[in-house]
Scaffold this motif. Sequence first.
Motif, PDB file in Angstrom:
ATOM      1  N   ASP A  51       0.819  -1.215   0.000  1.00 44.03           N
ATOM      2  CA  ASP A  51       0.000   0.000   0.000  1.00 44.03           C
ATOM      3  C   ASP A  51       0.851   1.262   0.000  1.00 44.03           C
ATOM      4  O   ASP A  51       0.535   2.237  -0.689  1.00 44.03           O
ATOM      5  N   LEU A  52       1.929   1.261   0.779  1.00 41.53           N
ATOM      6  CA  LEU A  52       2.704   2.481   0.976  1.00 41.53           C
ATOM      7  C   LEU A  52       3.825   2.705  -0.037  1.00 41.53           C
ATOM      8  O   LEU A  52       4.199   3.845  -0.290  1.00 41.53           O
ATOM      9  N   ALA A  53       4.366   1.654  -0.622  1.00 37.31           N
ATOM     10  CA  ALA A  53       5.495   1.810  -1.543  1.00 37.31           C
ATOM     11  C   ALA A  53       5.181   2.705  -2.744  1.00 37.31           C
ATOM     12  O   ALA A  53       5.982   3.583  -3.079  1.00 37.31           O
ATOM     13  N   PRO A  54       4.034   2.512  -3.424  1.00 34.92           N
ATOM     14  CA  PRO A  54       3.764   3.399  -4.573  1.00 34.92           C
ATOM     15  C   PRO A  54       3.682   4.873  -4.168  1.00 34.92           C
ATOM     16  O   PRO A  54       4.149   5.743  -4.906  1.00 34.92           O
ATOM     17  N   LEU A  55       3.138   5.137  -2.993  1.00 32.52           N
ATOM     18  CA  LEU A  55       3.053   6.525  -2.521  1.00 32.52           C
ATOM     19  C   LEU A  55       4.440   7.086  -2.234  1.00 32.52           C
ATOM     20  O   LEU A  55       4.753   8.219  -2.599  1.00 32.52           O
ATOM     21  N   ALA A  56       5.291   6.288  -1.587  1.00 34.47           N
ATOM     22  CA  ALA A  56       6.650   6.734  -1.273  1.00 34.47           C
ATOM     23  C   ALA A  56       7.449   6.970  -2.547  1.00 34.47           C
ATOM     24  O   ALA A  56       8.210   7.947  -2.641  1.00 34.47           O
ATOM     25  N   LEU A  57       7.299   6.103  -3.542  1.00 35.33           N
ATOM     26  CA  LEU A  57       8.012   6.292  -4.806  1.00 35.33           C
ATOM     27  C   LEU A  57       7.531   7.548  -5.528  1.00 35.33           C
ATOM     28  O   LEU A  57       8.334   8.292  -6.097  1.00 35.33           O
ATOM     29  N   ALA A  58       6.233   7.797  -5.498  1.00 32.85           N
ATOM     30  CA  ALA A  58       5.692   9.000  -6.133  1.00 32.85           C
ATOM     31  C   ALA A  58       6.220  10.258  -5.440  1.00 32.85           C
ATOM     32  O   ALA A  58       6.589  11.235  -6.102  1.00 32.85           O
ATOM     33  N   GLU A  59       6.268  10.237  -4.105  1.00 31.86           N
ATOM     34  CA  GLU A  59       6.798  11.380  -3.354  1.00 31.86           C
ATOM     35  C   GLU A  59       8.281  11.598  -3.671  1.00 31.86           C
ATOM     36  O   GLU A  59       8.713  12.732  -3.853  1.00 31.86           O
ATOM     37  N   ALA A  60       9.053  10.504  -3.730  1.00 31.75           N
ATOM     38  CA  ALA A  60      10.475  10.627  -4.019  1.00 31.75           C
ATOM     39  C   ALA A  60      10.696  11.168  -5.429  1.00 31.75           C
ATOM     40  O   ALA A  60      11.572  12.007  -5.653  1.00 31.75           O
ATOM     41  N   ALA A  61       9.905  10.704  -6.381  1.00 29.56           N
ATOM     42  CA  ALA A  61      10.037  11.182  -7.759  1.00 29.56           C
ATOM     43  C   ALA A  61       9.673  12.655  -7.851  1.00 29.56           C
ATOM     44  O   ALA A  61      10.326  13.418  -8.568  1.00 29.56           O
ATOM     45  N   ALA A  62       8.651  13.071  -7.116  1.00 27.58           N
ATOM     46  CA  ALA A  62       8.235  14.470  -7.147  1.00 27.58           C
ATOM     47  C   ALA A  62       9.283  15.374  -6.505  1.00 27.58           C
ATOM     48  O   ALA A  62       9.447  16.524  -6.921  1.00 27.58           O
TER      49      ALA A  62
END
Length: 82
Positions: A51-62
């Motif tokens: 659940d959390l990995a896609p959100l963390a990756l999106a935040e890191a990319a942003a």
Amino acid sequence: MSGLPNGTLFPILERLRQAGWVERYWEQDDIAEAEGRPRRRFYRITPKGADLAPLALAEAAAAAPVGSASRFGRPGMAGGAR
């Protein structure tokens, strides 16, 4: 091979395990014995990690500087897709 320097991968996996994102388990004894080698330790993502990995990756990319988003690459590709 992960393409990461020695001593990099297991500390990362341990931090993810402590955060509840992955769990670790040992390979079955009979499989390792049949192949004549020590047991392997495996890791799998937990529901929390999924659940959390896609959100963390999106935040890191942003948060990454413009033009460096490729370093996140595809999951499973050390150092990003080339």
